[in-house]
Design a protein around this motif. Structure first.
Motif, PDB file in Angstrom:
ATOM      1  N   LEU A 130       0.824  -1.200   0.000  1.00 21.73           N
ATOM      2  CA  LEU A 130       0.000   0.000   0.000  1.00 21.73           C
ATOM      3  C   LEU A 130       0.863   1.257   0.000  1.00 21.73           C
ATOM      4  N   LEU A 131       1.953   1.204   0.729  1.00 19.39           N
ATOM      5  CA  LEU A 131       2.843   2.364   0.838  1.00 19.39           C
ATOM      6  C   LEU A 131       3.719   2.538  -0.382  1.00 19.39           C
ATOM      7  N   THR A 132       4.248   1.422  -0.921  1.00 16.51           N
ATOM      8  CA  THR A 132       5.288   1.495  -1.957  1.00 16.51           C
ATOM      9  C   THR A 132       4.820   1.086  -3.342  1.00 16.51           C
ATOM     10  N   GLY A 133       3.682   0.374  -3.422  1.00 19.01           N
ATOM     11  CA  GLY A 133       3.220  -0.143  -4.697  1.00 19.01           C
ATOM     12  C   GLY A 133       3.885  -1.445  -5.095  1.00 19.01           C
ATOM     13  N   SER A 134       4.661  -2.050  -4.179  1.00 17.67           N
ATOM     14  CA  SER A 134       5.385  -3.272  -4.504  1.00 17.67           C
ATOM     15  C   SER A 134       5.348  -4.232  -3.324  1.00 17.67           C
TER      16      SER A 134
END
Length: 326
Positions: A130-134
């Motif tokens: 959710l924070l990094t997209g990965s």
């Protein structure tokens, strides 16, 4: 010796080799941004080596390689090893999200890279994504491999965001309980995208830690080049660090400047104040002229940040953190 206008000895250079990153941390890069810097504006490795070599002659002894994410730039691992060989440079360290680190760990170990800092704000894959997209798996793979190799200067940098991951403070700290590494809690700085989020204080984190682990113990030995304060607890193999430039300002002992991937010398994270050194990289001025330019720039390095008095800022930084390397 490089000295600024307030008599501070400047011996630490943070070098950003790219503004690109393969993660999209919400407090760092605007949504949808890939890179706004044209490739032909980015300095070549040879140009960066030229600048760092001349900085070493001015008294710079420690270099931190940053990005964006430095390891996504082609042949970055060879560049890092080359910096290690520059005469006068005593320490070379790396800050990375570690998604590609495991591919180069053996090379870095063979060449005695002095320290590796890994950004990790959550241990939960759903939250990390959710924070990094990965996914978290590549970062965790690199950390596990470094621990397996018993690498002795590993630091985990964790930024705690109010309403997002403060419930993971204890779990993150336990990494330092069971492993010989440092977990450093980084205070959110209101720069670029980070202005949209709220951090938590050292006191809040410390209360949580002492409630869980007992009374803290101060670590007096020096554990790095930067301003972190370190503590530990009974039965901990590692240490807990705090870097909080707002609530515990450390400007009076600041020993660093930053070089962007386009050759801009940044004198303080909060300000645009600085000079363009790409002319030296491209051979447009001599080394003596470079020395003069840098020396004059250091005289205008700001005395301190004013994050608590933003109305006093007349030349506020306009970059996002991916362009500055932290």
């Amino acid at each position: 010796m490089a000295v600024d206008g307030f008599g501070r000895k400047i011996d630490y250079l943070r070098v950003s080799i790219t503004d690109r990153c393969n993660l999209r941390c919400k407090y760092c890069m605007p949504e949808g941004l890939d890179s706004k810097l044209p490739h032909d504006e980015i300095l070549s490795y040879e140009q960066l080596i030229k600048i760092i070599t001349s900085f070493a002659k001015l008294g710079i002894k420690k270099v931190k390689i940053t990005g964006g994410e430095p390891l996504i730039r082609k042949d970055s691992e060879k560049f890092i090893v080359a910096v290690k060989k520059i005469e006068g440079i005593k320490q070379v360290t790396l800050t990375t999200n570690a998604t590609r680190l495991y591919k180069n760990i053996d090379l870095f170990l063979e060449n005695n890279i002095d320290g590796i800092n890994i950004s990790l704000d959550s241990l939960r894959n759903d939250r990390f994504k959710l924070l990094t997209g990965s996914d978290i798996f590549e970062t965790k793979k690199s950390i596990d491999y470094l621990l397996e190799k018993k690498y002795n200067n590993l630091k985990i940098n964790s930024l705690i965001i109010d309403g997002f991951n403060e419930d993971e403070i204890i779990d993150l700290a336990k990494l330092a309980k069971v492993n010989e590494l440092s977990v450093r809690f980084i205070e959110l700085m209101p720069i670029g995208q980070a202005k949209k989020f709220k951090g938590v204080s050292r006191d809040y984190i410390l209360d949580r830690l002492e409630n869980e682990f007992g009374k803290k113990k101060i670590v007096h030995k020096i554990l790095g080049n930067g301003p972190a304060d370190y503590i530990t607890f009974d039965n901990f193999k590692g240490n807990i660090g705090f870097i909080d430039a707002i609530d515990h300002k450390f400007c009076e002992s600041c020993n660093r400047v930053r070089l962007t991937s386009t050759g801009k010398l940044k004198l303080c994270l909060q300000y645009n104040t600085g000079v363009d050194l790409s002319d030296y990289a491209k051979g447009e001025i001599t080394e003596d002229e470079f020395f003069t330019k840098v020396s004059k720039a250091l005289m205008i390095k700001p005395k301190e940040n004013q994050f608590k008095n933003l109305e006093d800022i007349k030349d506020e930084n306009t970059n996002n953190m991916n362009e500055l390397g932290g």
